[in-house]
Structures are given as structure tokens and as C-alpha cells.
Design an enzyme around this catalytic site. Sequence first.
Site, PDB file in Angstrom:
ATOM      1  N   GLU A 191      18.084 -15.947 -16.667  1.00  0.00           N
ATOM      2  CA  GLU A 191      16.992 -15.034 -16.906  1.00  0.00           C
ATOM      3  C   GLU A 191      17.391 -13.743 -16.967  1.00  0.00           C
ATOM      4  O   GLU A 191      16.848 -12.937 -17.551  1.00  0.00           O
ATOM      5  CB  GLU A 191      15.892 -15.369 -16.225  1.00  0.00           C
ATOM      6  CG  GLU A 191      15.796 -14.922 -14.874  1.00  0.00           C
ATOM      7  CD  GLU A 191      14.388 -15.176 -14.031  1.00  0.00           C
ATOM      8  OE1 GLU A 191      13.434 -14.908 -14.762  1.00  0.00           O
ATOM      9  OE2 GLU A 191      14.360 -15.741 -13.042  1.00  0.00           O
ATOM     10  N   ASN A 223      -1.430   1.436   5.927  1.00  0.00           N
ATOM     11  CA  ASN A 223      -0.575   0.510   5.286  1.00  0.00           C
ATOM     12  C   ASN A 223      -0.034  -0.643   6.251  1.00  0.00           C
ATOM     13  O   ASN A 223       0.592  -0.162   7.070  1.00  0.00           O
ATOM     14  CB  ASN A 223       0.610   1.258   4.474  1.00  0.00           C
ATOM     15  CG  ASN A 223       1.616   0.186   3.971  1.00  0.00           C
ATOM     16  OD1 ASN A 223       1.082  -0.910   3.705  1.00  0.00           O
ATOM     17  ND2 ASN A 223       2.916   0.418   3.728  1.00  0.00           N
ATOM     18  N   GLY A 224      -0.319  -2.004   5.746  1.00  0.00           N
ATOM     19  CA  GLY A 224       0.081  -2.786   7.223  1.00  0.00           C
ATOM     20  C   GLY A 224      -0.903  -3.857   7.291  1.00  0.00           C
ATOM     21  O   GLY A 224      -1.952  -4.102   6.232  1.00  0.00           O
ATOM     22  N   LYS A 228       6.798 -10.493 -16.513  1.00  0.00           N
ATOM     23  CA  LYS A 228       6.647 -10.672 -14.923  1.00  0.00           C
ATOM     24  C   LYS A 228       5.453 -11.795 -14.933  1.00  0.00           C
ATOM     25  O   LYS A 228       5.535 -12.502 -14.076  1.00  0.00           O
ATOM     26  CB  LYS A 228       6.180  -9.512 -14.174  1.00  0.00           C
ATOM     27  CG  LYS A 228       6.169  -9.795 -12.767  1.00  0.00           C
ATOM     28  CD  LYS A 228       7.551 -10.090 -12.287  1.00  0.00           C
ATOM     29  CE  LYS A 228       7.328 -10.570 -10.455  1.00  0.00           C
ATOM     30  NZ  LYS A 228       8.682 -11.435 -10.004  1.00  0.00           N
ATOM     31  N   LYS A 258      17.859 -18.139 -12.210  1.00  0.00           N
ATOM     32  CA  LYS A 258      18.114 -16.592 -11.807  1.00  0.00           C
ATOM     33  C   LYS A 258      19.311 -16.170 -12.574  1.00  0.00           C
ATOM     34  O   LYS A 258      19.156 -15.202 -13.444  1.00  0.00           O
ATOM     35  CB  LYS A 258      18.559 -16.464 -10.301  1.00  0.00           C
ATOM     36  CG  LYS A 258      17.570 -16.737  -9.488  1.00  0.00           C
ATOM     37  CD  LYS A 258      16.477 -15.414  -9.473  1.00  0.00           C
ATOM     38  CE  LYS A 258      15.313 -15.343  -9.908  1.00  0.00           C
ATOM     39  NZ  LYS A 258      14.295 -16.661  -9.795  1.00  0.00           N
ATOM     40  N   GLU A 287      16.766 -23.262  -9.015  1.00  0.00           N
ATOM     41  CA  GLU A 287      16.424 -21.964  -8.776  1.00  0.00           C
ATOM     42  C   GLU A 287      17.687 -20.869  -9.213  1.00  0.00           C
ATOM     43  O   GLU A 287      17.593 -19.928  -9.907  1.00  0.00           O
ATOM     44  CB  GLU A 287      15.976 -21.643  -7.546  1.00  0.00           C
ATOM     45  CG  GLU A 287      15.590 -20.234  -7.110  1.00  0.00           C
ATOM     46  CD  GLU A 287      14.707 -19.442  -8.177  1.00  0.00           C
ATOM     47  OE1 GLU A 287      14.080 -20.143  -8.802  1.00  0.00           O
ATOM     48  OE2 GLU A 287      14.444 -18.237  -8.184  1.00  0.00           O
ATOM     49  N   HIS A 298      26.695 -38.951 -14.410  1.00  0.00           N
ATOM     50  CA  HIS A 298      25.733 -39.504 -15.387  1.00  0.00           C
ATOM     51  C   HIS A 298      25.782 -38.763 -16.288  1.00  0.00           C
ATOM     52  O   HIS A 298      24.623 -38.508 -17.417  1.00  0.00           O
ATOM     53  CB  HIS A 298      24.399 -39.713 -14.758  1.00  0.00           C
ATOM     54  CG  HIS A 298      24.473 -40.786 -13.492  1.00  0.00           C
ATOM     55  ND1 HIS A 298      24.788 -41.939 -13.861  1.00  0.00           N
ATOM     56  CD2 HIS A 298      24.270 -40.454 -12.249  1.00  0.00           C
ATOM     57  CE1 HIS A 298      24.499 -42.588 -12.426  1.00  0.00           C
ATOM     58  NE2 HIS A 298      24.692 -41.697 -11.559  1.00  0.00           N
ATOM     59  N   TRP A 346      -2.725  -2.323  -1.549  1.00  0.00           N
ATOM     60  CA  TRP A 346      -2.364  -3.574  -2.070  1.00  0.00           C
ATOM     61  C   TRP A 346      -2.933  -4.562  -0.886  1.00  0.00           C
ATOM     62  O   TRP A 346      -2.546  -4.736   0.283  1.00  0.00           O
ATOM     63  CB  TRP A 346      -0.812  -3.880  -1.979  1.00  0.00           C
ATOM     64  CG  TRP A 346      -0.151  -5.055  -2.147  1.00  0.00           C
ATOM     65  CD1 TRP A 346       0.126  -6.186  -1.142  1.00  0.00           C
ATOM     66  CD2 TRP A 346       0.049  -5.896  -3.283  1.00  0.00           C
ATOM     67  NE1 TRP A 346       0.553  -7.167  -1.319  1.00  0.00           N
ATOM     68  CE2 TRP A 346       0.526  -7.086  -2.962  1.00  0.00           C
ATOM     69  CE3 TRP A 346      -0.138  -5.350  -4.521  1.00  0.00           C
ATOM     70  CZ2 TRP A 346       1.042  -7.861  -4.017  1.00  0.00           C
ATOM     71  CZ3 TRP A 346       0.531  -6.251  -5.611  1.00  0.00           C
ATOM     72  CH2 TRP A 346       0.827  -7.600  -5.016  1.00  0.00           C
ATOM     73  N   CYS A 355       1.004  -1.249   0.068  1.00  0.00           N
ATOM     74  CA  CYS A 355       0.109   0.030   0.064  1.00  0.00           C
ATOM     75  C   CYS A 355       0.937   1.272   0.007  1.00  0.00           C
ATOM     76  O   CYS A 355       2.016   1.047   0.329  1.00  0.00           O
ATOM     77  CB  CYS A 355      -0.756   0.044   1.281  1.00  0.00           C
ATOM     78  SG  CYS A 355      -1.849  -1.302   1.464  1.00  0.00           S
ATOM     79  N   ARG A 385       4.754   1.019  -6.180  1.00  0.00           N
ATOM     80  CA  ARG A 385       4.745  -0.011  -4.999  1.00  0.00           C
ATOM     81  C   ARG A 385       3.762  -1.292  -5.280  1.00  0.00           C
ATOM     82  O   ARG A 385       3.465  -2.131  -4.612  1.00  0.00           O
ATOM     83  CB  ARG A 385       4.289   0.701  -3.986  1.00  0.00           C
ATOM     84  CG  ARG A 385       5.298   1.745  -3.272  1.00  0.00           C
ATOM     85  CD  ARG A 385       4.632   2.515  -2.311  1.00  0.00           C
ATOM     86  NE  ARG A 385       4.438   1.942  -0.994  1.00  0.00           N
ATOM     87  CZ  ARG A 385       5.256   1.634  -0.115  1.00  0.00           C
ATOM     88  NH1 ARG A 385       6.595   2.064  -0.240  1.00  0.00           N
ATOM     89  NH2 ARG A 385       5.135   1.091   1.105  1.00  0.00           N
TER      90      ARG A 385
HETATM   91  C1  AGP Z   1      11.205 -16.395 -12.078  1.00  0.00           C
HETATM   92  O1  AGP Z   1      12.383 -15.629 -11.812  1.00  0.00           O
HETATM   93  C2  AGP Z   1      10.423 -16.084 -13.409  1.00  0.00           C
HETATM   94  N1  AGP Z   1       9.970 -14.800 -13.377  1.00  0.00           N
HETATM   95  C3  AGP Z   1       9.390 -16.818 -13.758  1.00  0.00           C
HETATM   96  O2  AGP Z   1       9.942 -18.309 -13.805  1.00  0.00           O
HETATM   97  C4  AGP Z   1       8.223 -17.145 -12.918  1.00  0.00           C
HETATM   98  O3  AGP Z   1       8.530 -17.939 -11.335  1.00  0.00           O
HETATM   99  C5  AGP Z   1       6.925 -17.918 -13.598  1.00  0.00           C
HETATM  100  O4  AGP Z   1       6.710 -17.396 -14.569  1.00  0.00           O
HETATM  101  C6  AGP Z   1       5.880 -18.317 -12.704  1.00  0.00           C
HETATM  102  O5  AGP Z   1       5.197 -17.023 -12.330  1.00  0.00           O
HETATM  103  P1  AGP Z   1       4.158 -16.993 -11.151  1.00  0.00           P
HETATM  104  O6  AGP Z   1       4.802 -17.341  -9.903  1.00  0.00           O
HETATM  105  O7  AGP Z   1       3.630 -15.592 -11.116  1.00  0.00           O
HETATM  106  O8  AGP Z   1       3.062 -18.172 -11.381  1.00  0.00           O
END
Ligand code: AGP
Length: 614
Positions: free
Chosen positions: A494, A100-101, A609, A491, A487, A510, A74, A2, A27
Site C-alpha cells: 500500500e 491533554n491526557g 485514510k 504495508k 499485515e 501448495h 481528541w 489533544c 494532531r
Molecule cells: C491499512 O494500513 C489501511 N489504511 C486500510 O487497510 C485500513 O486498515 C482499512 O481501510 C480499515 O480502516 P479502519 O480500521 O479505519 O476501519
Amino acid sequence: MCGIVGYIGARDAYPILINGLKRLEYRGYDSAGVAMLQGNNIGLYKCKGKVVDLESITENNDVSGKLGIAHTRWATHGEPNDINSHPHVSNNGKLVLIHNGIIENYASLKEALIARGYTFNSETDTEVLVNLIEDVQETEKVSLEEAVRIALNQVIGAYAIAVFSLENSDHFVVAKMGSPLVVGLGNQEYFVASDATPFLEYTKKAVYLEDGEMGVIDLNEGFKVIRINDSKVVDPYVQQLQLDLAAIEKGGYEHFMLKEIYEQPKAIEDTYRGRLLPEQNLIRMAGMEEYIEKFVQADRIIIVGCGTSWHAGMVGEYLFEDLARVPVEVEYASEFRYRNPIITSKDVIIAISQSGETADTLAAIKLAKKRGATIFGICNVVGSSIARETHAGAYTHAGPEIGVASTKAFTAQVTVLAMLALKLGREKGTIPTSKYQELLWELNSIPTKIAAMLKTDSQITEISNTYKDAPNFLYLGRGYNFPVALEGALKLKEISYIHAEGYPAAEMKHGPIALIDENMPVVVIAPKNGHYEKIVSNIQEVKARSGKVIAIVSEGDTEIKSSADFTIEVPDTLEAFTPLLTTIPLQLLSYHIAVMRGCNVDQPRNLAKSVTVE
Ligand code: AGP
């Protein structure tokens, strides 16, 4: 998260408030509202949607007034809609408040107020607070500031609030606990906001309230700060702001991703706030409790997600099988939805999604729901499509994640999964009481450990500089840290566009070991309590082939330090929680390499995103 904005002075408040909300849009929010004091009336306008939607409501209305407050919401309690939007007005119509909170004990406060005849229009914790202040003021016959102070001493949770009364046009009150709030000191005018962006062009003199403080702003009396717990007057530190607008939106960080990496201690605290209660030896999760029998009787738990959320699900598999002894399958949502899966009413599906809008994940749970499974969601956006499709769920309270690369959402998701697994294990009797207590207290300590670890960032910069031009990376982990290897690799690739693969460390023999040479940096996640001896052998295998080893090790580890090219230490923790710590240096490593390669860290090429299309 928020955003709050307030103004009192000689100017018209509305333009300052609306432009202030626009400055806070970064935000992340789902609704907006504004209220001005207009003589004996309050000009209140609010709606679900964006600030531009709010402007379409106000454009033909009276928006006069020299005192006003405004809010971008939010959602945390109650889904995004007009009624739940802020500001909220108390029952007697005299008090107007923005917040906000998260107020943890709002339900018990609301119950008591209802018993005293109060009525509520919204589902929010905020409407409870504004009526609590009214109740105190009416009962104790005290000033607005004293009523706010007394009321806040009954509140448990986080807040940054601004409130004014119809009965005093020269005065408003603000207060802070856990959420940011800054007061701008102008010439015979005052500003208040979540950060300084809304008022930077009017004044650079600012007071950042500390937790447990409230500000009383009065055009005649001036500005004073008092402590909420004992009303002692505090001498505030007035600072001269040097930051520019762009810098403040990112909280002084160069990128949203770095800001969000550093927000993880708070994101995890906010996620377990009111749920993880180690002093009561308890985990409280309403969504799971409502379906606890489905979880206890489940033949299996199927976790679906994409990308980083899928990796969180992989950690979840270890947590549920280790702690609750329930079979778990983790599925890419896109594969699950198309392979005609066998699903029964004895299955519980956990859908993980930061955005709550990922098309494949949404489709997967619709399929499973149609075939009789119980659907539980873990989302970061209240009221999102996936959240609304599930039977129950538990929101992460990581706050908006702006950077495309998911960081704080991942650790918040793992935190929720840990609490679910602990709660289910306790319910099924698979965790001895002493172990359970140890686990709860250790989970409670994770934010502090992450905060301490974030101080090692400079060491990671050196490693990043050494390997920023490597064409490939290999990430290895075992057990709970195999998903962390996946993961970490995601990171890096990407945001830096370097090819990287995560692998179970034992699998290296393997195939991938053929890749090892002096040009291959190998990141090995090797905490003390996680198949340590085995992973040491894997490191030796890499070194024997001239590979370069970057090892994530437990604090004080000397054995691996003697053979690895670089080591990054993480605090000790229980094996089940190592992913929450070992992930952090991998986030920072990928961030720094990407920055050094001149990549667009917050908006990497080709990525969105939220993947709302197939
Ligand atoms: C992760 O860094 C990426 N942005 C991407 O893999 C993301 O995790 C994936 O698209 C899933 O998104 P979501 O968690 O909003 O479902």
C-alpha cells in the site's frame, strides 16, 4: 491527540491562540475552545467541530484579553460535543483549565467532589481536575500554584494542563505528566503549547517540561519550574529551537507514518493504562464487564473488520481460541454483510476499526445487531459512527493516526484484543493463575521491548536498500504470526506499490513455491516460540530454490542467521504477544522501501485514510 495553547503578555491573546490551534490541527481533534481573562470576566467560547467552527462563534463576540488558553480536543472521556469541549471552568467560576491526557482515577475523585457539593456539566475527567484544584485552594487557602501541585499529587494518569484564575491577570500555571508541554520564553511574554508550532515565529527560546514538573508563569515574577511531588525549584534547560514548522508537526520525523511507528510504545501504554493491572493480577474493562455474561455464554465470537483491522482480528482469533477457548470466526466486513450470514443472539460480534467510520464494517454490525447479536467495538476515534452503533466497546488510545498506512492503531488493537481474551479466559477459568500472572506482566513489558527494538532501524534501512526494486515479495508466518505476514504484505504494497502476498508458511508448498527464485525476497517471521522447527524447514525450502530470505528472529538466534540472507532480531516474548513485536520491523521495512522509491508515504496513491463509501 489533544492540543493546548496558552499566552500571557502585552499582545492580544486571541489571534495567537486561534492560530496556535490551527498549527496543532495535525494532531487530530473533534472539538475546540478558547478562554480569555477579561477583567472580572472570562470570555469562554467552545464547540464540537473544527477551529473554523469556533471562529464562527467568536467572530461577533468580545475576544479581548492579554491572558488566554485554548484547546483542541481528541475525546477520551465523553463523546465530542460542546459541553465536553475544553476549556472547563470550576464551580466557583474562577478557575479555567485545559488538559491533554487521561486521568485514570477521575471517577473516584469526582465522587468525592460530588459528596462535597460540587456539580458537573460534562462527562470529562478534565472538569473533575479543575474542581479538584478549586477544592484544594478553597480548603487549604493556598495559592493557585500550590493548589495545582497538591491536586496533581492526588491524580493518577497523564496530563499536560494550563490553568488560570480570574483573581490574577498576570499569572498562569502549567504542569506535565506523560503528555507533551513546552513553554516559549518571549520578551515580557510567555507561550505554552503541546509543541512549539504555535509560538515559533514569536520566540525560539523554549523549555520542554519534564514529567512531574510544573511551570509557574508570572509577568512580574518571571517563569519558574518546580517539581510536583515536593515543590522543589528546578533549574530549567532553556533551548534555542532550530526546527521549522513542518518538522515540528511531525515531531521532527520525516513522515507521520514514521512518527506513528515510533509512538507505538506510548500508544500501547496509553491503551492499557488503567486497564492492565498486573500488580493486582487484574484486567479492568468496563465495556466487557457490562456484557461479560454474553461473552461467557457466547457460542462464538465473530470478528469483523477491513484491511489492517481485519488482520488485527486474525490475531484476535488466535488469542481468544488459545486463551479463552471460545470459537472465533474472522470475517471481511464487506463479505459478511452480503452473504446473508447465520447470526443468533448467542453470537458476540467484535467490530474493529481505527477510524470508526468504515462503511462496510458499520453495515456489517448493523446487520448483526438487527439479528440479535451483541456488538462490541474496538475503535480509535471516540464517538465515531461504529463506536456509537455498538452495545459496548473498548477504545484504543493510540491517538490520531494521520498516516494512511495503519501502524500504531494495529498494535493498539491487538493490545485490546489481548486484554479481552485474557479477561474472558480468566472469567471462564481457562487460564491457570500462574500463567495468567505471567501473561499480564509480559503484556505490561511490551512497550519497553518495542522501544528497544526501534533502535535497530538502521539495520532495516540496509535491507530496504537491497530489495527496494524487487517486483514481488512473499511474506510467510505460522500461528500467531500468520496474520503478521498478511499485515506486513499489506504495508509494503500500500505504500511502495510493490506486489506482496502474505501466506501461512506451510501453504507455500501448495502453490507459491513455484514463484521462488533469486528475484523473490521472502520475509519469514520466525520467532523462537512459534512453530520454530517447522519454519526453519520452510526457510530451507526457499533457500534450496535460490530465494532470498529476510528472517524476523528472536534475539540471539544463530540457527536461522546461518542460512538467511538477512535477519532482524526482536526481543523474546510469550507466543501470544509475538505479533506486537514482529510487526514493527515489517512496518519499518515497508516505510524505508517506500521512501527509497520516492513514494508518498503518508498519502499513498488511490488510498484514503477512512473508506466511508462501499
Ligand atoms: C491499512 O494500513 C489501511 N489504511 C486500510 O487497510 C485500513 O486498515 C482499512 O481501510 C480499515 O480502516 P479502519 O480500521 O479505519 O476501519
